[in-house]
Design a protein around this motif. Structure first.
Motif, PDB file in Angstrom:
ATOM      1  N   ARG A  63     -14.750   6.203   9.856  1.00 20.95           N
ATOM      2  CA  ARG A  63     -14.422   4.721  10.369  1.00 20.95           C
ATOM      3  C   ARG A  63     -13.227   4.166  10.178  1.00 20.95           C
ATOM      4  NH1 ARG A  63     -18.310  -0.334   7.725  1.00 20.95           N
ATOM      5  NH2 ARG A  63     -16.871  -0.050   5.904  1.00 20.95           N
ATOM      6  N   ASP A  64     -12.656   3.498  11.223  1.00 22.70           N
ATOM      7  CA  ASP A  64     -11.389   3.005  11.298  1.00 22.70           C
ATOM      8  C   ASP A  64     -11.569   1.290  11.268  1.00 22.70           C
ATOM      9  OD1 ASP A  64     -10.335   5.561  11.682  1.00 22.70           O
ATOM     10  OD2 ASP A  64      -8.944   4.915  13.331  1.00 22.70           O
ATOM     11  N   ILE A  65     -10.968   0.812  10.462  1.00 21.77           N
ATOM     12  CA  ILE A  65     -11.065  -0.573  10.517  1.00 21.77           C
ATOM     13  C   ILE A  65      -9.942  -1.534  10.153  1.00 21.77           C
ATOM     14  CG2 ILE A  65     -13.695  -0.465   9.527  1.00 21.77           C
ATOM     15  CD1 ILE A  65     -11.152  -1.667   6.984  1.00 21.77           C
ATOM     16  N   ILE A  66      -9.865  -2.790  10.427  1.00 22.93           N
ATOM     17  CA  ILE A  66      -9.111  -3.806  10.165  1.00 22.93           C
ATOM     18  C   ILE A  66      -9.532  -4.816   9.167  1.00 22.93           C
ATOM     19  CG2 ILE A  66      -7.198  -5.118  10.756  1.00 22.93           C
ATOM     20  CD1 ILE A  66      -6.812  -3.606  13.224  1.00 22.93           C
ATOM     21  N   ILE A  67      -8.960  -5.131   8.183  1.00 21.33           N
ATOM     22  CA  ILE A  67      -9.473  -6.311   7.377  1.00 21.33           C
ATOM     23  C   ILE A  67      -8.481  -7.483   7.888  1.00 21.33           C
ATOM     24  CG2 ILE A  67      -9.474  -7.292   5.146  1.00 21.33           C
ATOM     25  CD1 ILE A  67     -10.416  -4.757   3.954  1.00 21.33           C
ATOM     26  N   VAL A  68      -9.137  -8.614   8.218  1.00 18.57           N
ATOM     27  CA  VAL A  68      -8.333  -9.642   8.521  1.00 18.57           C
ATOM     28  C   VAL A  68      -8.639 -11.066   7.792  1.00 18.57           C
ATOM     29  CG1 VAL A  68      -8.418  -8.724  11.003  1.00 18.57           C
ATOM     30  CG2 VAL A  68     -10.013 -10.449  10.256  1.00 18.57           C
ATOM     31  N   ARG A  69      -7.701 -11.930   7.735  1.00 16.41           N
ATOM     32  CA  ARG A  69      -7.840 -13.436   7.227  1.00 16.41           C
ATOM     33  C   ARG A  69      -9.060 -14.002   7.920  1.00 16.41           C
ATOM     34  NH1 ARG A  69      -2.086 -14.909   5.536  1.00 16.41           N
ATOM     35  NH2 ARG A  69      -1.956 -15.649   7.715  1.00 16.41           N
ATOM     36  N   SER A  70      -9.944 -14.524   7.416  1.00 15.85           N
ATOM     37  CA  SER A  70     -11.063 -15.055   8.026  1.00 15.85           C
ATOM     38  C   SER A  70     -10.313 -16.543   8.710  1.00 15.85           C
ATOM     39  CB  SER A  70     -12.164 -15.483   7.156  1.00 15.85           C
ATOM     40  OG  SER A  70     -12.877 -14.279   6.853  1.00 15.85           O
ATOM     41  N   LEU A  97      -4.378  -7.948   7.897  1.00 17.31           N
ATOM     42  CA  LEU A  97      -3.889  -7.500   6.566  1.00 17.31           C
ATOM     43  C   LEU A  97      -3.793  -6.288   6.039  1.00 17.31           C
ATOM     44  CD1 LEU A  97      -5.811 -10.267   4.514  1.00 17.31           C
ATOM     45  CD2 LEU A  97      -3.422 -10.471   5.310  1.00 17.31           C
ATOM     46  N   LEU A  98      -4.767  -5.313   6.858  1.00 20.17           N
ATOM     47  CA  LEU A  98      -4.700  -3.884   6.323  1.00 20.17           C
ATOM     48  C   LEU A  98      -5.481  -3.131   7.188  1.00 20.17           C
ATOM     49  CD1 LEU A  98      -5.349  -2.683   2.718  1.00 20.17           C
ATOM     50  CD2 LEU A  98      -7.130  -2.169   4.480  1.00 20.17           C
ATOM     51  N   TYR A  99      -5.134  -1.882   7.554  1.00 17.16           N
ATOM     52  CA  TYR A  99      -5.905  -0.952   8.358  1.00 17.16           C
ATOM     53  C   TYR A  99      -6.119   0.374   7.435  1.00 17.16           C
ATOM     54  CZ  TYR A  99      -6.130   3.248  11.148  1.00 17.16           C
ATOM     55  OH  TYR A  99      -6.589   4.335  11.646  1.00 17.16           O
ATOM     56  N   ALA A 100      -7.456   0.619   7.670  1.00 19.90           N
ATOM     57  CA  ALA A 100      -7.935   1.797   6.829  1.00 19.90           C
ATOM     58  C   ALA A 100      -8.743   2.651   7.715  1.00 19.90           C
ATOM     59  CB  ALA A 100      -8.866   1.390   5.732  1.00 19.90           C
ATOM     60  N   ARG A 101      -8.733   4.102   7.246  1.00 15.91           N
ATOM     61  CA  ARG A 101      -9.713   4.845   7.772  1.00 15.91           C
ATOM     62  C   ARG A 101     -10.224   5.755   6.581  1.00 15.91           C
ATOM     63  NH1 ARG A 101      -7.819   9.595  12.042  1.00 15.91           N
ATOM     64  NH2 ARG A 101      -8.212   7.793  13.284  1.00 15.91           N
ATOM     65  N   ILE A 134     -16.425   8.592  -0.863  1.00 19.89           N
ATOM     66  CA  ILE A 134     -15.492   8.063   0.161  1.00 19.89           C
ATOM     67  C   ILE A 134     -14.082   8.523   0.141  1.00 19.89           C
ATOM     68  CG2 ILE A 134     -14.982   6.085   1.219  1.00 19.89           C
ATOM     69  CD1 ILE A 134     -17.410   4.532   0.168  1.00 19.89           C
ATOM     70  N   MET A 135     -13.380   8.838   0.874  1.00 23.91           N
ATOM     71  CA  MET A 135     -12.076   9.036   0.976  1.00 23.91           C
ATOM     72  C   MET A 135     -11.464   7.953   1.879  1.00 23.91           C
ATOM     73  SD  MET A 135      -8.836  10.207   1.917  1.00 23.91           S
ATOM     74  CE  MET A 135      -8.974  11.404   3.292  1.00 23.91           C
ATOM     75  N   VAL A 136     -10.462   7.206   1.356  1.00 24.03           N
ATOM     76  CA  VAL A 136      -9.982   6.111   2.312  1.00 24.03           C
ATOM     77  C   VAL A 136      -8.255   6.259   2.259  1.00 24.03           C
ATOM     78  CG1 VAL A 136      -9.922   3.703   2.243  1.00 24.03           C
ATOM     79  CG2 VAL A 136     -11.746   4.513   1.295  1.00 24.03           C
ATOM     80  N   LYS A 137      -7.847   5.974   3.331  1.00 22.09           N
ATOM     81  CA  LYS A 137      -6.400   5.742   3.539  1.00 22.09           C
ATOM     82  C   LYS A 137      -6.105   4.591   4.263  1.00 22.09           C
ATOM     83  CE  LYS A 137      -2.096   8.344   4.882  1.00 22.09           C
ATOM     84  NZ  LYS A 137      -1.404   9.644   4.983  1.00 22.09           N
ATOM     85  N   GLU A 138      -5.428   3.543   3.457  1.00 19.50           N
ATOM     86  CA  GLU A 138      -4.990   2.426   3.812  1.00 19.50           C
ATOM     87  C   GLU A 138      -3.462   2.104   4.110  1.00 19.50           C
ATOM     88  OE1 GLU A 138      -8.470   0.276   1.100  1.00 19.50           O
ATOM     89  OE2 GLU A 138      -6.340   0.551   0.157  1.00 19.50           O
ATOM     90  N   TYR A 139      -3.351   1.174   4.979  1.00 18.01           N
ATOM     91  CA  TYR A 139      -2.066   0.880   5.364  1.00 18.01           C
ATOM     92  C   TYR A 139      -1.668  -0.575   5.484  1.00 18.01           C
ATOM     93  CZ  TYR A 139      -1.844   5.690   7.321  1.00 18.01           C
ATOM     94  OH  TYR A 139      -1.858   6.810   7.469  1.00 18.01           O
ATOM     95  N   PHE A 140      -0.807  -1.208   5.115  1.00 17.00           N
ATOM     96  CA  PHE A 140      -0.361  -2.535   5.036  1.00 17.00           C
ATOM     97  C   PHE A 140       1.241  -2.575   5.246  1.00 17.00           C
ATOM     98  CE2 PHE A 140       1.081  -2.802   0.588  1.00 17.00           C
ATOM     99  CZ  PHE A 140       0.271  -1.700  -0.183  1.00 17.00           C
TER     100      PHE A 140
END
Lengths: 183, 183
Positions: free
Chosen positions: A79-86, A92-96, A171-177
């Motif tokens: 899963r590739d996601i972006i967390i955004v400010r509502s 704010l952050l991209y994660a796979r 879960i294994m997560v890689k996050e970038y910010f």
């Protein structure tokens, strides 16, 4: 084997901090062992939302299989996601993330496939007891795809971690910010 | 019942933040759900150490019994500690914790009684999977004892939380730190 406060990971964060003049908030984002969603909400002073870019079931990539302790080719949810400010939709952050399907309970799986719920909130909804094990952290001076995804030029910081439940990585997560992430 | 990101706790943090002009780092210290020891190390950019002020086995106080889901008068380990920066001994945080003796495994108990090991590091050493449930947060304008313990005048911020393992609260902690805590 005290991985959460692994001397190697802390040493690497100290080294990055010295070389790149990181702020305390950057060290926290790199090295904390709680929920990233919760942390981003506290820093941003508002709710955050998850945008799924891509989700698919794939054979586990070789470099991930060891970290998840599964066989190569075992099916995992990628899963590739972006967390955004509502409040303004700022990324704010991209994660796979990778989750072995064999370790997913049915109810949990349904929520995960709904695509709009952060993993931290799913764990919390099901009151899942877990521990996060930071595997590695790093610095990336530039990257075209991240520039687009995060709507921000480099440099970036990243971290890789496992969320472990019932003795196995779930879960294994890689996050970038952005390394210019300020609050 | 999503307690970690409890709307009530977040609303209270937002309210304190507005009234007292808290920094992002204060909101993180109040509301994060990871290890406080790890967080303090990341913020302070150095190791921290634990100083035990007092440790004794006492009948569980009434106001704690409900939160720990134990009977009043059941025996609990009450521990008062200060976390200090290793490089200069500066106090960063004062905490009082309660652990029901009936929920302690023998090896874990021995480490706890050693008095110099932070709870987060004990959990990690035994690879204990857990979740932290923030119960309440608050602001205290002044307090003579805290001024002495933290070597810093008020105001202070505090939070109360449980660490839950195997479905039951293992530890209840109340922590105080200076509202002028900066990194």
């Amino acid at each position: 084997m005290d991985k959460t406060f692994s001397p190697e990971v802390h040493a690497k964060i100290w080294s990055l901090s010295k070389t790149h003049e990181l702020l305390p908030i950057h060290r926290v984002l790199l090295g904390h062992d709680g929920s990233m969603t919760n942390l981003l909400e506290l820093i941003s002073y508002c709710e955050v939302a998850l945008r799924t870019i891509k989700q698919s079931v794939v054979p586990c990539p070789r470099e991930v299989a060891d970290l998840l302790a599964v066989d190569v080719e075992e099916f995992v949810n990628e899963r590739d996601i972006i967390i955004v400010r509502s409040r303004d939709g700022s990324p704010l952050l991209y994660a796979r993330s990778y989750i072995p399907l064999s370790r997913l309970k049915p109810a949990f799986k349904a929520d995960l496939m709904r695509a709009d719920i952060p993993i931290g909130k799913i764990l919390q909804r099901y009151r899942i007891e877990a521990r996060r094990e930071i595997i590695d952290v790093g610095y990336l001076s530039s990257d075209c795809r991240l520039e687009e995804l995060l709507a921000c030029p480099g440099p970036y910081l990243w971290r890789t971690y496992n969320i472990i439940t019932q003795g196995k990585p779930l879960i294994m997560v890689k996050e970038y910010f952005s390394a210019s992430f300020v609050s």
